[in-house]
Write an enzyme that holds these catalytic residues in place. Structure first.
Site, short mmCIF file in Angstrom:
data_model
loop_
_atom_site.label_atom_id
_atom_site.label_comp_id
_atom_site.label_asym_id
_atom_site.label_seq_id
_atom_site.Cartn_x
_atom_site.Cartn_y
_atom_site.Cartn_z
N GLN A 123 56.93 79.91 -10.84
CA GLN A 123 56.97 80.12 -12.29
C GLN A 123 55.62 79.91 -12.96
OE1 GLN A 123 59.47 81.28 -14.14
NE2 GLN A 123 61.06 81.27 -12.58
N SER A 166 55.42 84.28 -6.16
CA SER A 166 56.32 85.42 -6.03
C SER A 166 55.83 86.56 -6.90
CB SER A 166 57.72 84.99 -6.45
OG SER A 166 58.54 86.12 -6.62
N GLY A 167 55.94 87.79 -6.39
CA GLY A 167 55.45 88.95 -7.14
C GLY A 167 56.30 89.32 -8.34
N CYS A 224 79.59 77.87 -16.20
CA CYS A 224 80.51 79.00 -16.16
C CYS A 224 79.82 80.31 -15.84
CB CYS A 224 81.28 79.09 -17.47
SG CYS A 224 82.59 77.86 -17.52
#
Lengths: 396, 143
Positions: free
Chosen positions: A183, A203-204, A327
């Site tokens: 992130q 991450s790409g 939920c």
């Protein structure tokens, strides 16, 4: 704006991002023209692919402040996280690992798997602001500690951890330090040498490249056993035919993100503008430290309502956002991150995560504020908890 | 994920609200589990002449409350007692597996409201004893 106009407002960039046009343009030739296998060195098509791959590796390395041979490409952040943790655990004697309570599931579930194999894990507290305290790390270290893994920025509440201070403690004790920076990369200036980390994952698809590409920085000298065996690609460390187009995309996306860091004020202003509006909703709160967080992130709780309904009402109005509500998943347990902040269950249930990108506008923030306010009110009108609260107030 | 019926009952729920001086009120679930359903009944000559609900919960919880109240409206209490979570699921054209507990909660909320009515008029409500904690599929211990 009517439903028929079908305007889509995407504010779930911590989940994934839109691939940018320039990234698509950069990667297209490596699918259409230079589609060779980088291992096919006997003909030019393969050699061209290999050259492009290594050029991109060099680019990523420069952007992160390391050497090219310290960057290994993976299928994404999850693989890089699994590899850093399992690879260290299996390469080292000792069985104790330290992490934080608010890691991504790619870390926590990998550690769960190791616990089943006899490893022990200490989870550092993040207090009510969502930030680890370095002195707690110092205290948690044992003789048999083999790895410290703390995320750089949290995916739900955006809080930024004091990685440099934590890594320094790890170095003092000669324990490898890994940070899941999925992130943080592209959102914070990162130089792995200055940070002092031994491993870092990225991450790409969180930075406007496609899904299916990521990387692990492994400092020279760090011992790591392989996770994936096969044809011996990536200098024998990570087999599997290289995702050349993905690597090209990752390098391009990272280059653009790092270039944009300089005028990054904009997204922070958007976030603050929206937060100022939403905090006016009674019985609402911002989760996680206000200052020490990614500019892109806003995480709020609205009492007396449940997050899934809120997200569904926003979706009906063309807004894509996210919740830490139980939920929304099959677990029935609300977000472990919000729970780690010490929030009671009912407040965790009513959370909303907005994660922005530079593509968002002030006009969109106005629209989101209007719709969130409407949706919260609507759900509160149906809520027996709100009814109880109003009666309590009236009887005062 | 959700059927069109569920989406419709979530977006436009029927019978939302409270009934002043209701003849039966039932509340089940708790905030810890993320679902609370409260049902109000107005009963005349053993017929449910009006029903309202308030629900704290996910989209499925709101939709099942809406459907359950719709299914018992105008029915006799003897018919309403027979409402099952299965009937609620069928009327909604199905629910995703993790949301089945919402239909259980809706059934229990109706039973709790009817039990309250029985008690008020001095009828035996022992057959209607419902779980006052969480629904069946929830791991939490009852409080």
């Amino acid at each position: 704006m009517s439903d028929k106009e079908k305007k889509l407002i995407y504010v779930d960039n911590a989940a994934t991002t839109k691939v940018s046009k320039s990234v698509i343009e950069a990667m297209l030739p490596y699918m259409e023209t230079y589609y060779g296998n980088p291992s096919s060195q006997l003909y030019s098509l393969g050699r061209e692919a290999k050259a492009a791959l290594e050029k991109a590796r060099q680019g990523v390395a420069e952007l992160l402040g390391c050497d090219a041979n310290e960057i290994i490409f993976t299928s994404g952040g999850t693989e890089a996280d699994n590899w850093a943790i399992k690879g260290t655990a299996y390469a080292t004697k000792g069985r104790h690992i330290i992490t934080s309570k608010i890691e991504h599931h790619a870390i926590l579930h990998t550690l769960d798997a190791l616990i089943k194999q006899g490893f022990e894990v200490t989870y550092l507290d993040v207090y009510d602001n969502g930030i680890v305290r370095p002195e707690d790390l110092e205290k948690a270290i044992r003789e048999d500690t083999i790895l410290i893994t703390v995320m750089y920025a949290n995916n739900e509440i955006g809080t930024i951890q004091p990685i440099k201070a934590l890594a320094e403690i790890a170095r003092k004790h000669k324990i490898p330090f890994f940070t899941d920076a999925v992130q943080a990369v592209g959102k914070l200036p990162i130089n792995v040498k200055e940070l002092g980390v031994d491993m870092l994952s990225l991450s790409g698809h969180k930075i406007h490249a496609p899904k299916g590409i990521g990387a692990l920085y492994i400092r020279k000298g760090v011992r790591l056993s392989n996770l994936i065996e096969g044809g011996g690609q990536e200098r024998g460390k990570r087999s599997g035919t290289e995702n050349v187009a993905g690597v090209i995309a990752l390098e391009q996306a990272l280059r653009e993100a790092v270039a944009d860091l300089t005028d990054k004020d904009k997204v922070g202003k958007l976030r603050d503008y929206l937060a100022d509006k939403l905090i006016k909703i009674p019985y609402s709160r911002i989760n996680g430290d206000i200052k020490n967080r990614l500019d892109e992130n806003l995480n709020m709780s609205f009492e007396f309502i449940e997050g899934e309904g809120l997200i569904m009402l926003l979706d009906m109005n063309g807004i894509c956002a996210s919740t830490g509500s139980a939920c929304s998943t099959s677990s029935l347990e609300p977000s472990h991150v919000l729970r780690a902040l010490g929030l009671p269950h009912e407040i965790c249930h009513g959370s909303l995560r907005i994660s922005l990108s530079a593509d968002n506008t002030f006009e969109e923030m106005d629209y989101i504020a209007e719709k969130v306010t409407w949706a919260v009110n609507r759900l509160r009108m149906m809520s027996p908890l709100y009814e109880r609260k109003l009666k309590e107030e009236r009887s005062k | 994920m959700y059927s069109e019926k569920v989406m419709d009952h979530f977006a436009n729920p029927h019978n939302v609200g409270e009934i002043e001086n209701a003849d039966g009120v039932g509340e089940v679930g708790n905030a810890k589990c993320g679902d609370i359903m409260k049902i109000y009944l107005k009963i005349k000559d053993d017929i449910i002449v009006d029903v309202k609900f308030k629900t704290f919960g996910c989209g499925a919880a709101i939709a099942t409350s809406s459907m359950a109240t719709e299914l018992i409206k105008g029915k006799s209490v003897n018919e309403a007692v027979k409402l099952t979570n299965k009937a609620v699921i069928e009327a909604l054209d199905g629910l995703p597996a993790p949301k089945i507990h919402c239909s259980v909660l809706a059934e229990e909320a109706v039973k709790a409201a009817l039990a309250d009515y029985y008690k008020k008029i001095g009828r035996d409500a022992s057959d209607l004893m419902v779980c006052e904690g969480c629904c069946g599929s929830c791991d939490h211990h009852h409080e």
